[in-house]
Scaffold this motif. Structure first.
Motif, PDB file in Angstrom:
ATOM      1  N   GLN A 191      31.725  28.101  12.758  1.00 18.17           N
ATOM      2  CA  GLN A 191      33.102  28.990  12.908  1.00 18.17           C
ATOM      3  C   GLN A 191      31.872  29.635  13.943  1.00 18.17           C
ATOM      4  N   TYR A 192      31.115  29.562  14.115  1.00 18.83           N
ATOM      5  CA  TYR A 192      29.809  30.238  15.126  1.00 18.83           C
ATOM      6  C   TYR A 192      30.526  29.111  16.543  1.00 18.83           C
ATOM      7  N   LYS A 193      30.618  28.139  16.641  1.00 21.13           N
ATOM      8  CA  LYS A 193      30.966  27.356  17.424  1.00 21.13           C
ATOM      9  C   LYS A 193      32.739  27.972  18.326  1.00 21.13           C
ATOM     10  N   ALA A 194      33.585  27.729  17.142  1.00 19.10           N
ATOM     11  CA  ALA A 194      34.533  28.265  17.108  1.00 19.10           C
ATOM     12  C   ALA A 194      35.135  29.249  17.940  1.00 19.10           C
ATOM     13  N   HIS A 195      34.117  30.806  17.296  1.00 16.34           N
ATOM     14  CA  HIS A 195      34.636  31.663  18.165  1.00 16.34           C
ATOM     15  C   HIS A 195      33.560  31.162  19.118  1.00 16.34           C
ATOM     16  N   CYS A 196      33.006  30.898  19.808  1.00 13.60           N
ATOM     17  CA  CYS A 196      32.157  29.967  20.657  1.00 13.60           C
ATOM     18  C   CYS A 196      33.933  30.009  22.350  1.00 13.60           C
ATOM     19  N   VAL A 197      34.206  28.636  21.634  1.00 18.46           N
ATOM     20  CA  VAL A 197      34.978  28.057  22.553  1.00 18.46           C
ATOM     21  C   VAL A 197      36.536  28.777  22.703  1.00 18.46           C
ATOM     22  N   LEU A 198      36.659  29.944  21.315  1.00 14.22           N
ATOM     23  CA  LEU A 198      38.137  30.400  21.632  1.00 14.22           C
ATOM     24  C   LEU A 198      37.453  31.423  23.275  1.00 14.22           C
ATOM     25  N   ARG A 199      35.819  31.820  23.121  1.00 10.06           N
ATOM     26  CA  ARG A 199      35.629  32.992  24.186  1.00 10.06           C
ATOM     27  C   ARG A 199      36.042  32.106  25.753  1.00 10.06           C
ATOM     28  N   VAL A 239      38.874  30.468  30.417  1.00  8.35           N
ATOM     29  CA  VAL A 239      39.976  29.605  31.651  1.00  8.35           C
ATOM     30  C   VAL A 239      41.631  30.493  31.609  1.00  8.35           C
ATOM     31  N   ALA A 240      41.952  30.699  30.769  1.00  6.63           N
ATOM     32  CA  ALA A 240      43.550  31.582  30.715  1.00  6.63           C
ATOM     33  C   ALA A 240      43.549  32.863  31.966  1.00  6.63           C
ATOM     34  N   ASP A 241      41.908  33.500  32.299  1.00 11.59           N
ATOM     35  CA  ASP A 241      42.061  34.251  33.138  1.00 11.59           C
ATOM     36  C   ASP A 241      41.563  34.258  34.480  1.00 11.59           C
ATOM     37  N   ALA A 242      41.769  33.093  34.547  1.00 14.00           N
ATOM     38  CA  ALA A 242      41.350  32.166  36.044  1.00 14.00           C
ATOM     39  C   ALA A 242      42.340  32.227  37.247  1.00 14.00           C
ATOM     40  N   GLU A 243      42.039  32.286  38.270  1.00 11.28           N
ATOM     41  CA  GLU A 243      43.376  32.757  39.042  1.00 11.28           C
ATOM     42  C   GLU A 243      42.589  32.060  40.406  1.00 11.28           C
ATOM     43  N   ASP A 244      41.873  31.375  41.044  1.00 18.73           N
ATOM     44  CA  ASP A 244      41.106  31.363  42.157  1.00 18.73           C
ATOM     45  C   ASP A 244      39.271  29.994  41.440  1.00 18.73           C
ATOM     46  N   PRO A 245      39.840  28.794  41.973  1.00 16.71           N
ATOM     47  CA  PRO A 245      38.261  28.110  41.375  1.00 16.71           C
ATOM     48  C   PRO A 245      36.788  28.771  41.761  1.00 16.71           C
ATOM     49  N   ASP A 246      36.426  29.871  42.572  1.00 16.85           N
ATOM     50  CA  ASP A 246      35.398  30.765  42.522  1.00 16.85           C
ATOM     51  C   ASP A 246      35.135  31.927  41.435  1.00 16.85           C
ATOM     52  N   ALA A 301      34.133  29.642  38.468  1.00 17.30           N
ATOM     53  CA  ALA A 301      33.124  29.479  38.809  1.00 17.30           C
ATOM     54  C   ALA A 301      32.210  30.485  37.917  1.00 17.30           C
ATOM     55  N   ARG A 302      32.315  31.488  38.069  1.00 12.30           N
ATOM     56  CA  ARG A 302      30.979  32.809  38.015  1.00 12.30           C
ATOM     57  C   ARG A 302      31.455  33.000  36.520  1.00 12.30           C
ATOM     58  N   ASP A 303      32.630  33.607  36.406  1.00 13.43           N
ATOM     59  CA  ASP A 303      32.824  33.807  34.888  1.00 13.43           C
ATOM     60  C   ASP A 303      32.439  32.440  33.822  1.00 13.43           C
ATOM     61  N   PHE A 304      32.189  31.578  34.323  1.00 10.30           N
ATOM     62  CA  PHE A 304      31.947  30.488  33.899  1.00 10.30           C
ATOM     63  C   PHE A 304      30.531  30.281  33.348  1.00 10.30           C
ATOM     64  N   ALA A 305      29.874  29.727  34.211  1.00  9.41           N
ATOM     65  CA  ALA A 305      28.415  30.414  34.711  1.00  9.41           C
ATOM     66  C   ALA A 305      27.185  32.037  34.171  1.00  9.41           C
ATOM     67  N   ASP A 306      28.242  32.919  34.258  1.00 11.06           N
ATOM     68  CA  ASP A 306      27.701  34.381  33.611  1.00 11.06           C
ATOM     69  C   ASP A 306      28.287  34.058  32.290  1.00 11.06           C
ATOM     70  N   GLY A 307      29.188  33.207  31.640  1.00 14.74           N
ATOM     71  CA  GLY A 307      29.080  33.386  30.251  1.00 14.74           C
ATOM     72  C   GLY A 307      28.078  32.232  29.782  1.00 14.74           C
ATOM     73  N   LEU A 308      28.229  31.814  30.419  1.00 13.27           N
ATOM     74  CA  LEU A 308      26.571  30.911  29.499  1.00 13.27           C
ATOM     75  C   LEU A 308      25.154  31.482  29.041  1.00 13.27           C
ATOM     76  N   VAL A 309      24.589  32.553  30.700  1.00 13.58           N
ATOM     77  CA  VAL A 309      24.274  33.249  30.189  1.00 13.58           C
ATOM     78  C   VAL A 309      24.336  34.404  30.240  1.00 13.58           C
ATOM     79  N   LEU A 352      19.650  28.520  34.938  1.00 14.08           N
ATOM     80  CA  LEU A 352      21.282  28.359  34.254  1.00 14.08           C
ATOM     81  C   LEU A 352      22.495  28.547  34.994  1.00 14.08           C
ATOM     82  N   ARG A 353      22.306  30.184  35.171  1.00 17.85           N
ATOM     83  CA  ARG A 353      23.733  30.490  36.262  1.00 17.85           C
ATOM     84  C   ARG A 353      23.699  29.734  37.581  1.00 17.85           C
ATOM     85  N   ALA A 354      23.033  29.641  38.418  1.00 18.92           N
ATOM     86  CA  ALA A 354      22.981  28.546  39.748  1.00 18.92           C
ATOM     87  C   ALA A 354      23.471  27.167  39.422  1.00 18.92           C
TER      88      ALA A 354
END
Length: 206
Positions: free
Chosen positions: A72-80, A85-92, A95-103, A192-194
């Motif tokens: 249940q928890y991991k399914a929530h993570c996947v949606l996050r 991915v859905a909101d991304a408009e450029d690669p930078d 990458a920034r939002d993905f790294a920040d999300g992991l942190v 982790l972010r870098a």
């Protein structure tokens, strides 16, 4: 047309599943603090508003409860991350939002991630865990691959590795950061972010 008896049966199933979710939410805190080996259904009951008998009614045993909680928890993570991915408009930005999300998830939910790694390690010894762990792992691998594929698309390039290799690489980075963060490292989060941004830029061909 749905028959009355079928509507009642469906309603009962929905209520049963809703109750399981409530119990799982209540159990997660105890599980994440104590880990698999030190947690029993009785221990969970003592640290929640639910009795041992209620837990046993909705879950056969500790294995079923723990795998349900983590799934249940991991399914929530996947949606996050799918939202990133859905909101991304450029690669930078991706990458920034993905790294920040992991942190952010490592800081806010470190004990829950620790529970996942505990469960995955236990699956090496307990066959009853393996199918569920494999299924969760596959969902996480697909999530990472959606990140990589979208980054490649936005960059106008192609991935340089397989889905499995990408997942293993990012998962290893995250697990090491989690270990260091729990050990009190002052630079684990920055690393982790870098590291996430660095890896993402190297899993596609220039």
């Amino acid at each position: 047309m749905t028959k009355p008896a079928e509507r009642i049966s469906r309603r009962q199933v929905d209520k049963f599943e809703q109750r399981r979710k409530q119990l799982a939410d209540a159990a997660l805190q105890t599980l994440s603090e104590l880990g698999y080996a030190r947690t029993s259904l009785r221990e969970i009951a003592q640290n929640s508003e639910f009795s041992h008998g209620v837990l046993h009614y909705y879950f056969r045993d500790k294995v079923e409860l723990i795998t349900y909680c983590v799934r249940q928890y991991k399914a929530h993570c996947v949606l996050r991350y799918d939202g990133i991915v859905a909101d991304a408009e450029d690669p930078d930005a991706l990458a920034r939002d993905f790294a920040d999300g992991l942190v952010d998830t490592l800081v806010g939910e470190a004990l829950l991630h620790r529970l996942w790694y505990d469960l995955r390690s236990q699956s090496l010894f307990e066959e009853s865990f393996r199918a569920d762990v494999a299924d969760i792992d596959e969902s996480l691998e697909r999530m990472i691959w959606r990140i990589v594929s979208r980054y490649a698309e936005l960059s106008g390039n192609a991935p340089t590795c397989s889905s499995a290799m990408a997942y293993a690489t990012f998962d290893g980075l995250f697990q090491q950061a989690l270990l260091r963060h729990l050990a009190g490292s002052a630079i684990a989060l920055d690393d982790l972010r870098a590291g996430a941004r660095h890896l993402l830029s190297h899993v596609v061909c220039a």
